[in-house]
Design an enzyme around this catalytic site. Sequence first.
Site, PDB file in Angstrom:
ATOM      1  N   MET A  97       1.444  -1.273  -0.239  1.00 27.42           N
ATOM      2  CA  MET A  97       0.053  -0.015   0.270  1.00 27.42           C
ATOM      3  C   MET A  97       0.884   1.221  -0.149  1.00 27.42           C
ATOM      4  SD  MET A  97      -2.449  -1.301   3.195  1.00 27.42           S
ATOM      5  CE  MET A  97      -1.320  -2.092   3.717  1.00 27.42           C
ATOM      6  N   ILE A 155       1.998  -6.008   8.316  1.00 25.38           N
ATOM      7  CA  ILE A 155       3.107  -5.269   8.077  1.00 25.38           C
ATOM      8  C   ILE A 155       3.849  -3.563   8.449  1.00 25.38           C
ATOM      9  CG2 ILE A 155       5.666  -5.852   8.278  1.00 25.38           C
ATOM     10  CD1 ILE A 155       4.664  -8.512   6.491  1.00 25.38           C
ATOM     11  N   GLY A 185       0.491   4.011   5.268  1.00 25.91           N
ATOM     12  CA  GLY A 185       1.857   2.836   4.262  1.00 25.91           C
ATOM     13  C   GLY A 185       2.358   1.681   4.517  1.00 25.91           C
ATOM     14  N   SER A 186       2.302   0.580   3.706  1.00 25.90           N
ATOM     15  CA  SER A 186       2.358  -0.761   4.187  1.00 25.90           C
ATOM     16  C   SER A 186       1.743  -1.637   3.681  1.00 25.90           C
ATOM     17  CB  SER A 186       2.411  -0.449   6.103  1.00 25.90           C
ATOM     18  OG  SER A 186       3.497  -2.385   6.491  1.00 25.90           O
ATOM     19  N   ARG A 187       2.180  -2.875   4.272  1.00 26.43           N
ATOM     20  CA  ARG A 187       1.645  -4.097   3.243  1.00 26.43           C
ATOM     21  C   ARG A 187       0.985  -5.328   4.287  1.00 26.43           C
ATOM     22  NH1 ARG A 187       7.193  -7.013   2.730  1.00 26.43           N
ATOM     23  NH2 ARG A 187       6.533  -8.948   3.305  1.00 26.43           N
TER      24      ARG A 187
END
Length: 218
Positions: A97, A155, A185-187
């Site tokens: 993301m 995460i 922001g991450s995944r």
Amino acid sequence: MFHKEGHKIILITFIFVIASFLLVDSFISIKWLQTTIMIALLVFLVLILQFFRNPKRKTAINNRQVMAPVDGKVVVIEEVFESEFFNEKRLQISVFMSPINVHVTRYPIGGNVIFSKYHPGKYLVAWHPKASEENERTTVVVENETYGKVLYRQIAGALAKRIVNYAKVDDKVIQGTDSGFIKFGSRVDLFLPLDTNVKVQLNQKVRGGESIIAETNE
């Protein structure tokens, strides 16, 4: 519509922007500088509003399918050894993301939550190979009789400093509904059976609660 995790930040941002407008109007007489600062403040407000948006999604509930848990781009499709819960090889599918994506995490399948754990950790960039095991993260496993067990892992990244996880063991959850939120922001990693029928490709953009990631072959 905005996610509940952003209500406090949005309110503080509104107050800050309005106060800044009043100060700029009172203490800065140079028109072009006034305009520049006010435009910058408005852009900042729009970015905050965009980040915490929570659009309604129409999830076609199907216990044979795994839905995308978040909006973003598929960055990993590979066979790995999952050591936290399964202790066996699984198919990892990861969605990255960016800060402009919707950051709501949604349940990829419906069923029973059988595992939910928070891990403190580092803040490596989200695409780092070790981020899944070393960064701050939450691991959740949902099970239903049709598809089986699906593990998804939120995460944190270099900017994401807070992960919100709503999943609790023994919860009965509905596919596509909110399961958490990752700020800035991450995944999210999915760990699926090796024989699952993958429906996405690398670099494909997906929408949480709507895009089909995989389905059972049975």
